[in-house]
Design an enzyme around this catalytic site. Structure first.
Site, PDB file in Angstrom:
ATOM      1  N   GLY A  10       0.846  -1.202   0.000  1.00 20.20           N
ATOM      2  CA  GLY A  10       0.000   0.000   0.000  1.00 20.20           C
ATOM      3  C   GLY A  10       0.877   1.246   0.000  1.00 20.20           C
ATOM      4  NE  ARG A  72      -2.586  -4.168  -0.611  1.00 23.25           N
ATOM      5  CZ  ARG A  72      -1.948  -3.635   0.435  1.00 23.25           C
ATOM      6  NH1 ARG A  72      -0.795  -4.110   0.818  1.00 23.25           N
ATOM      7  NH2 ARG A  72      -2.488  -2.618   1.096  1.00 23.25           N
ATOM      8  N   GLY A 103       6.281  -2.428   3.571  1.00 27.60           N
ATOM      9  CA  GLY A 103       5.877  -2.890   4.898  1.00 27.60           C
ATOM     10  C   GLY A 103       6.358  -4.306   5.183  1.00 27.60           C
ATOM     11  CB  THR A 126       3.230   0.377   7.230  1.00 23.76           C
ATOM     12  OG1 THR A 126       1.876   0.357   7.685  1.00 23.76           O
ATOM     13  CG2 THR A 126       4.123   0.109   8.428  1.00 23.76           C
ATOM     14  CB  ILE A 127      -0.218   4.901   7.120  1.00 20.32           C
ATOM     15  CG1 ILE A 127      -1.321   3.883   6.820  1.00 20.32           C
ATOM     16  CG2 ILE A 127       0.188   5.670   5.891  1.00 20.32           C
ATOM     17  CD1 ILE A 127      -2.670   4.527   6.571  1.00 20.32           C
ATOM     18  CG  ASP A 128      -1.595  -0.023   9.106  1.00 15.44           C
ATOM     19  OD1 ASP A 128      -2.212   1.004   8.793  1.00 15.44           O
ATOM     20  OD2 ASP A 128      -1.901  -1.159   8.706  1.00 15.44           O
ATOM     21  N   GLY A 171      -5.960   0.673  10.136  1.00 10.77           N
ATOM     22  CA  GLY A 171      -5.229  -0.104  11.145  1.00 10.77           C
ATOM     23  C   GLY A 171      -5.808  -1.502  11.163  1.00 10.77           C
ATOM     24  CG  HIS A 273      -7.537   4.171   0.462  1.00  6.40           C
ATOM     25  ND1 HIS A 273      -8.671   3.419   0.681  1.00  6.40           N
ATOM     26  CD2 HIS A 273      -6.525   3.307   0.278  1.00  6.40           C
ATOM     27  CE1 HIS A 273      -8.352   2.130   0.595  1.00  6.40           C
ATOM     28  NE2 HIS A 273      -7.052   2.032   0.361  1.00  6.40           N
TER      29      HIS A 273
HETATM   30  O1  F6P Z   1      -1.281  -1.434   5.466  1.00  8.47           O
HETATM   31  C1  F6P Z   1      -1.626  -0.130   5.209  1.00  8.47           C
HETATM   32  C2  F6P Z   1      -3.087   0.000   4.917  1.00  8.47           C
HETATM   33  O2  F6P Z   1      -3.343   1.353   4.641  1.00  8.47           O
HETATM   34  C3  F6P Z   1      -4.005  -0.515   6.033  1.00  8.47           C
HETATM   35  O3  F6P Z   1      -4.159   0.419   7.061  1.00  8.47           O
HETATM   36  C4  F6P Z   1      -5.267  -0.775   5.244  1.00  8.47           C
HETATM   37  O4  F6P Z   1      -6.071  -1.744   5.867  1.00  8.47           O
HETATM   38  C5  F6P Z   1      -4.756  -1.291   3.947  1.00  8.47           C
HETATM   39  O5  F6P Z   1      -3.476  -0.747   3.779  1.00  8.47           O
HETATM   40  C6  F6P Z   1      -5.648  -0.951   2.780  1.00  8.47           C
HETATM   41  O6  F6P Z   1      -5.157  -1.560   1.661  1.00  8.47           O
HETATM   42  P1  F6P Z   1      -5.685  -1.298   0.185  1.00  8.47           P
HETATM   43  O7  F6P Z   1      -5.134   0.029  -0.266  1.00  8.47           O
HETATM   44  O8  F6P Z   1      -5.136  -2.426  -0.600  1.00  8.47           O
HETATM   45  O9  F6P Z   1      -7.172  -1.264   0.245  1.00  8.47           O
END
Ligand code: F6P
Length: 342
Positions: A10, A72, A103, A126-128, A171, A273
């Protein structure tokens, strides 16, 4: 040297600042050639890359997202490619070493590449903020700022209508964004995956607040938060092709439950997002720039299989395998501190 750089998983504010820093440090100080690999590991597998010059990274410090793109890749496809073809992939791109920015999943793949013959240095992202090996990852501060601003803004409209606002924040496995934005924004409930919640306790907290004459309440909930067993019906979804659990919307579900049990209007707000988009904060720009600088230094020192990490105020290197061995979850003392300020 010819150094490849890729951004994977992500996206996150600060990725472009890392790319810029790698290009500056590599070209200006080491006379390296920097090769940008497109769309993360997908580009590595498919051999898609382009040379990055100093001109290419002009103005990148402030720009969100990643100019290289990210994707991904299903874990099995990635595992097959990195275990059986690592050296071949590097040779196809003509790179001596790779800087992998990403990440936990990216770092695990980077470790596999290194074990299979491709010299790699990892940069955590990672923003998490759930990578254990580093005190903090860039992107997290930006996400907390966006979420805090949202909570601040919701307070005035909540008060005007005497509503309960439920703000769902990112998160998956950890509640760092929710904890910090919840504390900074003064949310009245902070619900995180690390501590399954009791809907009755949340209702009671809100009722007591209204009984004290307060006219609204804000509940910050992490997307991966869930009720304690036997307290509220809520099923998380199945796992997708990338090994990620699909969430079924705890924000919406919780808002409906609160409205039902409290008899007060409630509205869910899913920030999603927006927390990942846009320009990075000053703190994230600086951290990303430092990580890029140190990653190039690690390559020149031959410190492969290592990840750069922030420890206190200094950047260290540690084995990738060690850095991602476990998730950094919110420890009990941190959510207890948050309870103290509610
Ligand atoms: O891992 C970072 C993250 O932003 C999570 O907080 C979130 O659940 C996920 O990615 C969302 O992923 P995607 O952009 O594939 O929907």
């Amino acid at each position: 040297m010819r150094i490849g750089v890729l951004t994977s998983g992500g996206d996150c504010p600060g990725l472009n600042a890392v790319i810029r820093s790698v290009v500056h440090r590599g070209i200006a100080d080491h006379e390296d050639e920097i090769v940008g690999i497109e769309d993360g590991f997908l580009g590595l597998i498919e051999g898609r890359s382009r040379r990055l010059t100093l001109e290419d990274v002009q103005g990148l410090l402030t720009r969100g997202g990643t100019i290289l793109g990210s994707a991904r890749v299903p874990p099995e496809k990635l595992r097959d490619a990195v275990t059986s073809r690592a050296a071949e992939l590097a040779a196809a791109l003509g790179i001596d070493a790779l800087i992998a920015v990403g990440g936990e999943g990216t770092q695990t793949a980077a470790q596999l590449l290194w074990e299979n013959g491709l010299p790699v240095v990892g940069v955590p992202k990672t923003i998490d903020n759930d990578i254990d090996g580093t005190d903090v990852t860039f992107g997290f501060d930006t996400a907390v700022h966006v979420a805090t601003e949202a909570i601040d803004r919701l307070k005035t409209t909540a008060e005007s209508h005497q509503r309960v606002m439920v703000v769902e924040l990112m998160g998956r496995h950890t509640g760092w964004i929710t904890l910090e934005a919840g504390m900074a924004g003064g949310a009245h409930g902070i619900l995180i995956p690390e501590k399954p919640f009791d809907i009755e306790a949340v209702c009671q907290m809100i009722e007591e607040r209204f009984a004290r004459g307060k006219k609204f309440a804000i509940v910050a909930v992490a997307e991966g938060a869930h009720p304690a067993p036997g307290t509220m019906n809520y099923e998380q979804g199945a796992t997708d092709a990338f090994g990620h659990r699909r969430f079924t919307g705890i924000g919406n579900r919780l808002s409906m439950e609160l409205e039902h049990w409290l008899g007060k209007e409630s509205r869910p707000v899913i920030l999603g997002h927006t927390q990942r988009g846009g320009t990075p904060t000053a703190l994230d720009r600086v951290l990303a720039t430092r990580f890029g600088w140190h990653a190039v230094e690690a390559v020149h020192a031959g410190d492969y299989g290592q990840m750069v990490a922030l420890r206190g105020t200094e950047i260290h290197r540690l084995p990738i395998a060690e850095a991602v061995a476990r998730l950094k979850t919110v420890p009990e003392y941190r959510w207890r501190e948050a309870e103290a300020v509610l």
